[in-house]
Scaffold this active site. Sequence first.
Site, PDB file in Angstrom:
ATOM      1  N   THR B 317      18.145 -19.591   6.037  1.00 18.58           N
ATOM      2  CA  THR B 317      18.308 -18.420   5.166  1.00 18.58           C
ATOM      3  C   THR B 317      17.680 -18.698   3.801  1.00 18.58           C
ATOM      4  O   THR B 317      16.999 -17.842   3.231  1.00 18.58           O
ATOM      5  CB  THR B 317      19.811 -18.091   4.987  1.00 18.58           C
ATOM      6  OG1 THR B 317      20.381 -17.865   6.277  1.00 18.58           O
ATOM      7  CG2 THR B 317      20.019 -16.865   4.099  1.00 18.58           C
ATOM      8  N   GLY B 318      17.911 -19.917   3.314  1.00 24.51           N
ATOM      9  CA  GLY B 318      17.362 -20.273   2.010  1.00 24.51           C
ATOM     10  C   GLY B 318      15.846 -20.259   2.015  1.00 24.51           C
ATOM     11  O   GLY B 318      15.221 -19.585   1.196  1.00 24.51           O
ATOM     12  N   TRP B 320      13.829 -18.898   4.051  1.00 26.72           N
ATOM     13  CA  TRP B 320      13.269 -17.567   4.345  1.00 26.72           C
ATOM     14  C   TRP B 320      12.991 -16.809   3.049  1.00 26.72           C
ATOM     15  O   TRP B 320      12.036 -16.048   2.956  1.00 26.72           O
ATOM     16  CB  TRP B 320      14.249 -16.768   5.222  1.00 26.72           C
ATOM     17  CG  TRP B 320      13.749 -15.383   5.543  1.00 26.72           C
ATOM     18  CD1 TRP B 320      12.922 -15.013   6.563  1.00 26.72           C
ATOM     19  CD2 TRP B 320      14.034 -14.166   4.817  1.00 26.72           C
ATOM     20  NE1 TRP B 320      12.678 -13.667   6.525  1.00 26.72           N
ATOM     21  CE2 TRP B 320      13.350 -13.120   5.457  1.00 26.72           C
ATOM     22  CE3 TRP B 320      14.804 -13.878   3.699  1.00 26.72           C
ATOM     23  CZ2 TRP B 320      13.409 -11.794   5.026  1.00 26.72           C
ATOM     24  CZ3 TRP B 320      14.862 -12.558   3.261  1.00 26.72           C
ATOM     25  CH2 TRP B 320      14.172 -11.542   3.912  1.00 26.72           C
ATOM     26  N   HIS B 321      13.837 -17.057   2.029  1.00 23.60           N
ATOM     27  CA  HIS B 321      13.675 -16.325   0.777  1.00 23.60           C
ATOM     28  C   HIS B 321      12.471 -16.795  -0.031  1.00 23.60           C
ATOM     29  O   HIS B 321      11.997 -16.055  -0.904  1.00 23.60           O
ATOM     30  CB  HIS B 321      14.943 -16.459  -0.081  1.00 23.60           C
ATOM     31  CG  HIS B 321      16.042 -15.542   0.371  1.00 23.60           C
ATOM     32  ND1 HIS B 321      16.903 -15.872   1.393  1.00 23.60           N
ATOM     33  CD2 HIS B 321      16.405 -14.298  -0.035  1.00 23.60           C
ATOM     34  CE1 HIS B 321      17.753 -14.878   1.583  1.00 23.60           C
ATOM     35  NE2 HIS B 321      17.473 -13.911   0.740  1.00 23.60           N
ATOM     36  N   GLY B 322      11.992 -18.000   0.220  1.00 20.36           N
ATOM     37  CA  GLY B 322      10.826 -18.448  -0.519  1.00 20.36           C
ATOM     38  C   GLY B 322      10.502 -19.902  -0.226  1.00 20.36           C
ATOM     39  O   GLY B 322      11.380 -20.683   0.152  1.00 20.36           O
TER      40      GLY B 322
END
Lengths: 420, 507
Positions: B317-318, B320-322
Site C-alpha cells: 500500500t505504501g 503503491w502511493h509513490g
Amino acid sequence: MKVRNAIVATVFCLFLLGPMTLWVAQTHWKLDLPSDLTAEDSTYLSGGYEEVDLLEHFSLKGFSAEKFQDDLNTTVENSIPYRAVILLQNAAMQRSAIAASNALFRFEAYPTFFGSEQIYLPASDALAKIPEHAKKSKTKSTEEFVDGLIATANANPDKQFYMVVADQSDTSNANPAAFLVSQRYSTDDCVKVLERAVAEASNVRLVSIRYDQPEEYYRDFYRSDHHWNGYGALRAYNALQEVAGLSNRRDNDAETVDFPGIITNGSYARKGLMLINESAREPQLDLTGIEATGPRIPPIVEPDGPSLIHDDAMGSVFDFYSTWYGSTNVTADLTVTNSTPTTDQKALIAMDSFGDAFHWLVAQDYRDSQCVLDLKNDNEGPETLQGRIDDSGADAIYFIGNPLAYARVTSTHPQYFDRP
Amino acid sequence: MVFSSSVFLFAFLPAFLAVYFLMPKRAAKNIVLLAFSLLFYAWGEPVYVWLMVFSIGFNWAFGFAISKSATPPLRKFLLVADLFLNLLILGFYKYQGFLAENVNRAIGEEFIAELNLALPIGISFFTLQAITYVVDVYRGQVKAQKNPLYLGMYIAMFPQLVAGPIVRYSDIEAEIDNRRATLAGFAQGLRLFCVGLGKKVLLANTAGTLADSLLPREAAEIGFVGCFSGVAAYTFQIYFDFSGYSDMAIGLGKMMGFDYPRNFNYPYTSKSATEFWRRWHMSLGGFFRDYVYIPLGGNRVSTPRFVLNTMIVWGLTGIWHGAAWNFVLWGLYWGVLILLEKFFIMKVLDRLPGFVSHIWCAVLFFFGWLLFAVTGLSNVAEWFCAMFGAYGFTGTSTLWELQSWSYVSLIPIFIVGSLPWAPWLRKKLQAWAEGDPRRAVMAAPAKGNEAVPPCQAELAAPAASPARARAVLAVNIAVDVALLAVLVLSAMSVVSSSYNPFIYFQF
C-alpha cells in the site's frame, strides 16, 4: 423534484457552455460583443492577451506536440466573460479571509491573496512587496558589481561614474513588513557594499535617498507601483547635483501636473490583484530644448500630454509611470539631446526603469545622453560596459536602479565588466 | 487534463456531455465515452495513449483467453502472465528510477541506468482496475468482455482515470450494457460534482498554498509553527483534494448512469487506525483486501503469518502511493499501528471515552502525513524533532513570514468541511419531516462502505404535515442554490489560478 432537477441541470449546462458560446459568437457569428464578454476585459490587468487561431494546430501533429492543447487552453481563457472582475473578486475574497485572520495578530501588512508576494499596508492604504530575502547571496553579487565598477572606473580616470540607488519597497525601511521578516536584504545593505566603490575609485559617486516612514515614502513613490514618482526622482537628482557639483539652474518643480479624472494602478496592483486607484500628480520638468529619439519616444515630449495605455470602464490606468516617463518598451535604447546644456559633455545612463524619470533630469546637464533601458533586458547593445562607454563617447556614466538591479548585473551580464 | 481546469470545465465536459447524450444507442454512447476518455488521457502526454491502448488490448486478450480456456494450469498460466505484464509496465514506469537509484547506491556504481521516465497519468489506478477484471474473470466472478472497445471504456473511463476510485469491473459490468441515465441521476451527479469541485478548488487548493510553501523547507528554518502548520495544512489538503476528486468522479459517473463505489467516508472522524482505513480511500483498501490479503491467507493463518501478511499488504500500500522510502515507511507505519491496535491498543481504546480515541486517531494520521509529505528520511526526522520544539517556536524565520497566521480564519471551515454534519443534518431533517422521533434521536454519521448519499433530503415516507414538506423543499432549494454558488466560486478560483500577467509589464 423533477422541475428542480431540470432547473439545476439547465443552469449547470448553461454555465459550462458559456465561454464556448461566446467564442462561437465572436469567431463564427462575427458578433461585436461588449468588451466585458471578451478577452479585452482583463487586458488592462494582465497587460495583454494572446490571440490564437485554433485551427492552426488542429492536426495529429499539433496534438502530439501539445500545441493544439495550448491553443485551446488559451482560447478558453480568452473566452471567460468578466475575467477581470473574477480575478479581482477572487483575490478580494481571499484577502477578506486574511484580514479576518489578521484581526487576531494585528500585523501592519498582509498578503493581497493567499500565496501573493504583494502585501497590503492598511495604515497607508498602499501596496508593497514582501521584503527581499537571501541577504548573503545579494550582498555577494553586489560586491561583484562593485569590483567590476572599480576596475572600469580606474581604467577610465577621465570619466565620472555615478550610482543612484532607488529605495524600492522590497528593500526599504519604510515598508512596515521590513521588520517582520528575517534575513532581509535592505537598501542600507546595498549602499554599504556600494560605498566601497566610492572609497577605492576617486571618480565614483553614490547617491541614495532612503526612507524610514511610510508617509514620507509615499510622497515620493506610487502607492500601487514599485517606482518612484517624479518627486522621488527629483529628490534624488537634487542630491546628485550636490554630490556631483552640477549647477543646473532649471526650475523643475515650479508647477504640478494634475491628471483630472485619471486614477492609476501600478505593478503591485497588477500582481497583487488589488486596485488602489490613486490620483496621479507629477512635477512639471523644464524640458526646454530637450528631445528624445529611439525605438519608442516617450510621450512627455509631446505637447498634448500623455497617451494612456488603457482607459477602462473602472477608470483605472495601469503603469502610469511608464506611460508618462516612457519606458513602455523595456529594451528601449534612447538618445536624449539637449540644445541648451549646462556642459558640453555626453552621458551614458544604464540600469533599470527608475532611470525613466531620472534621465530627463540628467539630460538637462548634458549635450547628449544615451539611455539603456532596461539593462536586465538589454541583449542587443554592446556586451560590455567599456564597449558602451567607447561607443557613446560618454564623459559621465550613471547607474540608476533599485538595490536588486545592482545585485543582478553580473548574473544577467557576466561579461559586463570584461576589459578589452 | 484535470477536472479543476478551465479547459475541462468549459470545453471538454460540455463537449462530451453534448456528444454523449446526443447518441441514441447505448453502444454509441460507450464508444463516445471511450473516445473522449482516450482524448482526456492523451491531453497531457499524447505518447502514453499508446500505452493505454496496449494495456486495454492485452488485458482484453488475456481475459478472453482465460474465459475460453478449460484447463486450470493454462488458465493459471494466462493469469500469471497477465499479472506479470501489468506489474511489469507499472514497475517500469513507476519504479525504474527508484530501483536504479537504490541499487546503484548499494553497489557504489551505475549498474542500472536511471531513465528519468515521466510517470504515465493514472497508471497506478488503471493497472489495478485491469487486474481486478482479469482476476475476476479467472475466478469466474464476471464474464469476459467480448467487445474490446467496451473493456477499453472500462479501463480508460475518464472520470476515475486519474485519481480513482478504483472501480472493479464487477461494479459496473451490468451498467456497461444496461444503464439508465435519468434526469434525477444527472442532477444528483452534478450536485456531487459541485461538492467535489468545491472541496478541491476552494478548500484543498487553499490549504495547499500553505502546505506547498512550508513542506519543501528545512525544519530549522521554520520551527514548531512552520512544521506543525505545514503538516496540518497538508492534512486538510490531501483529504479535500482526494475526496473532492473522488466526489467529482462519482458525480460524473452518476450523470451517465454509472454507480461508482464510495471512496471516502469522513475518515478524520475515525477513532482508530483500523477505522481510519475503513473510511480512507476505501476502494484501494478493498482492492488490497480482496486481491492481496485474502489470497495470502487473510487472517485464517497462524499469528506470525498473519503479521507477515499484514505487513506485506501495508508495504505494498505504501509503495503503491509513490516510489520513495517515505511511502514504504508510511505504509509500514500504518501496518504496525493496525497490528498494535488488534493485539493491544483496541482493548484499551474501547474502554476510554470517545474523544480520547478521536485524539489518538488524529495524532496517528497527523504523523502519518508527516511521513507521507516530507521528502527524505532525514528531513522527516528533523521535522519530527521540530514538532517537539527542537528548533524553537518559528526556527530562524519570523511568525509573520511563515504566513500560517493568515489561514487562521479558515481553520473552522476546514474542520467543518471534514465532519459529517451534512448527512447528520439531512437525516435529522428527514426524521423530523416524517415525524419519526426515534430516527431523529438515532441520526448519526454514516459508517462503513456504502453508496455516496444524495445531496438532497429525500423522504422515504409521507411528510407528517404539509408545512414540514414545504420546509424540506425550502432546504433542498437552498442546498441547490448553495451548490450552484460553489460551482461559480470554484470556477472563479480556477480562472484565477491561471492568471499570469505578461512579463512585459513586470518591470
